[in-house]
Design an enzyme around this catalytic site. Structure first.
Site, short mmCIF file in Angstrom:
data_model
loop_
_atom_site.label_atom_id
_atom_site.label_comp_id
_atom_site.label_asym_id
_atom_site.label_seq_id
_atom_site.Cartn_x
_atom_site.Cartn_y
_atom_site.Cartn_z
CB SER A 25 -12.38 -13.42 20.38
OG SER A 25 -12.39 -12.21 19.63
CG ASP A 201 -5.75 -7.63 20.67
OD1 ASP A 201 -6.41 -6.71 21.21
OD2 ASP A 201 -6.16 -8.80 20.60
CG HIS A 204 -9.57 -9.21 22.21
ND1 HIS A 204 -8.65 -9.58 21.25
CD2 HIS A 204 -10.69 -9.93 21.95
CE1 HIS A 204 -9.19 -10.48 20.44
NE2 HIS A 204 -10.43 -10.71 20.84
#
Length: 728
Positions: A25, A201, A204
């Site tokens: 991600s 979060d 990221h």
């Protein structure tokens, strides 16, 4: 320095290219930010745990994200396909993964060992790809542990450091006896150390940080292709041109010649040294002070200039020193301004004469303006519109002084001889011509010098054309004053015609060889813009000089020491009007919202603040009788300061800041400023010394020198044409 790529530049660099992002991600984030440089409208949508394609068919750019969150057999198979099929192989591969391995295996040491084994099996494949493609392994960013969700608590910075160490150790040792071709992309990790606290979060990066990472990735790949001046990373030093090579040879010969001359002269001096007769105790010979020969002056000047130009080249062309981007803050601009103003006020002396705009006062004016402009450039204050508009007035004030000073000289002296013209042109252009040769830059790049040169020639032609009207001639008949005003009126009409006839202006300056001097990036638009921005101010300076000298001749002004310029009532009224006008302009400039609209009004209104300043500075007798010696010293070398800043104080052609001492900004600015000011002073002295030798007062000798100068520039034009053809 990081170049901010525009959409058109990015597409131009990546035309017919395929870029692949492989990983988790975090790599997907980098992929999105990279694609948005090419297409800002690209949306982050779809299933996040799948491959995401992007293609710009018009530009033939293809960018893919391939979902491989772990370094395992799946990722290996993906990379292996590219090694076997050259047609599918991307031109750029950006890969990286680790956090999923930590999360799935709960941060176990066995998972780290397996990660190391897997990356060891992938390393030879990456090396093979790196021989023909650009391969980047993205090191893992730190996390902000306090913000991590429960199912990510096992992802600690200690574990991430261990995984990064494993990747670096394996990939750097994947080739024997040679450096790895796989590049470590660690910049994202460095950015995250400063910005991960802003993460939503804890895992990221915030959007601004990943945009910076993507832009740096674009710089890493595209800088070597497009070679932007303000992209100091990842591009080779530009090769020496033929003209630069010849210049280096000339300066090397000058240095050797001066050293030989010095050694021979020193030995001759020793032989002529007086010795004492042992019997009589008297000296047999007497020392005779011989004047410095023109040859010695030439050799010494070119020797010093050669060393200075070597420093210029090392600072801004040789990739020897680092460069950094400018970041504007109000404090970085206004605190140095306050500091130099305090210094300027502290060092004050009485003027030798108390006339309006006397020599000391004009030097002082040039000095403080130049220092403000230097601070404006190094602080990047052009992004703040009110400061930009006030700096535009300072540039206009320089041109106002050009009109005032040259008109006054020709009007009073009546000297229209070629010697005066050559002296002024040499003084203005010598350093710039040398820099054009050494730094491989067009003449128009140093825009202010072409501007004052052209305006000087306009003033000279206007006043030298028949009938030549001077103060001495006009004193006998007022008719001549009308004749001069008529000349000025025709000049104003000519300026208005060119200002509103861009086509005519460009046709004139696109003619060869003028085009070689005034073109920038293949056209003369930049020159037209610069000229048009201050088109009336030189005329205003000439008109002010005419009115002032006429009033002075009729003894309307009181220019004695301590006396106000006019009667008390008139002086107080003019001072009030001047202060109000000065503040009104500043309020208008500070309220500017659009640079284009304000630039349209600037040519007509800048003279308001200039005249207001002159009256405020000169109406009170005590203000006219003192000047700042600190500012005046800088004023005497203002031209050299303005030109030298391009390469040895700023960097990347003024777009960045030169870094001589990395990691210590205050010490760096102190050291680089000291060297910069010393060099500017020395160059000013060299220019003056050479002017005495190269421009003789004898007209026949001067004409011969001019013929040699014409031949020199003719040779330059031929060599420049050869260079242009070889580049194309």
């Amino acid at each position: 320095m990081m170049h901010k790529y525009r959409i058109s530049e990015a597409k131009n660099c990546l035309v017919d290219k395929h870029i692949a992002f492989v990983g988790d991600s975090r790599i997907r984030q980098l992929f999105y930010s990279f694609v948005k440089i090419i297409n800002p409208q690209f949306k982050e949508e779809g299933n996040k745990h799948e491959n995401i394609p992007f293609e710009d068919k018009i530009a033939s750019v293809k960018v893919d994200f391939l979902w491989h969150p772990e370094v395992n057999g799946s990722m290996k198979q993906c990379i292996k396909v590219w090694t076997e099929d050259s047609t599918a192989k991307p031109h750029v591969i950006v890969a990286g993964a680790a956090t999923w391995s930590i999360k799935i295996h709960n941060g176990s040491s066995e998972a780290l060992s397996q990660y190391k084994m897997n990356i060891t099996s992938i390393a030879p494949l990456l090396e093979k790809l790196a021989k023909t493609s650009d391969v980047y392994w993205v090191l893992q960013d730190p996390v902000y542990e306090d913000l991590l969700s429960e199912n990510r608590r096992m992802i600690t910075n200690e574990k991430i450091d261990a995984y990064n160490e494993a990747a670096v150790s394996v990939l750097n040792s994947s080739t024997r006896n040679s450096k790895s071709n796989v590049k470590m992309f660690s910049v994202s990790k460095l950015i995250a150390q400063e910005t991960i606290m802003e993460s939503l979060d804890g895992l990221h990066l915030p959007e601004s940080s990943r945009e910076t990472s993507a832009m740096i990735l674009m710089n890493v790949y595209c800088n070597k292709i497009l070679k932007p001046v303000d992209g100091s990373c990842c591009q080779p030093r530009p090769p020496l041109t033929l003209i630069q090579t010849l210049a280096a040879g000339f300066f090397a010969l000058s240095i050797i010649g001066y050293l030989l001359f010095y050694i021979i002269h020193r030995n001759a001096h020793r032989k002529n040294k007086p010795c004492t007769d042992l019997e009589s105790g008297e000296e047999k010979k007497h020392i005779v002070n011989t004047p410095v020969s023109p040859l010695e002056t030439l050799l010494q000047s070119f020797c010093k200039l050669g060393l200075i130009m070597a420093y210029f080249y090392m600072c801004d062309r040789a990739n020897l020193f680092m460069k950094e981007n400018k970041f504007y803050t109000h404090s970085s601009f206004f605190i140095p301004i306050i500091y130099i103003l305090v210094l300027g006020v502290f060092y004050n002396e009485n003027t030798k004469e108390t006339k309006v705009l006397n020599r000391e006062q004009t030097d002082e004016w040039k000095g403080w303006m130049q220092l403000v402009i230097l601070i404006y450039h190094i602080s990047g204050a052009s992004t703040f519109l009110p400061v930009y508009m006030h700096i535009r007035v300072l540039v206009a004030a320089y041109l106002f002084q050009t009109g005032y000073g040259h008109f006054s000289y020709f009007w009073i002296k009546g000297d229209f001889g070629i010697h005066r013209v050559c002296q002024v042109l040499f003084r203005l252009n010598f350093l710039v011509v040398v820099l054009c040769i050494v730094m491989d830059r067009p003449y128009q790049f140093y825009y202010f010098v072409p501007l004052v040169t052209v305006w000087f020639m306009v003033i000279y032609v206007t006043l030298a054309l028949w009938p030549q009207i001077t103060q001495k001639k006009a004193n006998g008949n007022c008719f001549w004053h009308l004749g001069l005003l008529l000349k000025l009126a025709f000049l104003l009409l000519f300026i208005c015609f060119l200002a509103y006839s861009q086509g005519a202006f460009e046709k004139i300056f696109s003619l060869w060889p003028l085009s070689k001097c005034f073109e920038l990036k293949g056209n003369v638009y930049e020159w037209w813009f610069r000229w048009r921005l201050d088109r009336y101010v030189v005329f205003h300076g000439m008109l002010f000089a005419f009115i002032y000298l006429a009033l002075q001749k009729r003894q309307v002004l009181s220019e004695g020491k301590g006396e106000p310029l006019f009667s008390n009532k008139i002086s107080n009224f003019l001072l009030f009007v001047s202060v109000v006008s000065f503040l009104t302009y500043s309020i208008w400039a500070s309220s500017c919202k659009n640079k284009t609209e304000c630039n349209e009004l600037h040519p007509s209104v800048s003279v308001v603040q200039i005249l207001a300043f002159i009256l405020i500075r000169n109406i009170p007798g005590h203000a006219r009788s003192v000047y700042s010696s600190f500012f005046a010293w800088f004023g005497k070398i203002s031209l050299e300061l303005f030109i030298c800043q391009y390469h040895i104080w700023l960097a990347a052609d003024t777009r960045g800041v030169l870094v001589l001492i990395p990691g210590n900004p205050v010490l760096n600015i102190v050291v680089s400023t000291f060297i910069f000011v010393c060099v500017a002073h020395e160059v000013s002295q060299i220019t003056n010394d050479l002017a005495q030798v190269i421009i003789p007062k004898d007209n026949s000798a001067l004409l011969r020198r001019l013929a040699c100068t014409a031949a020199f520039f003719g040779g330059l034009l031929i060599l420049s044409s050869i260079q242009d053809q070889s580049r194309h």
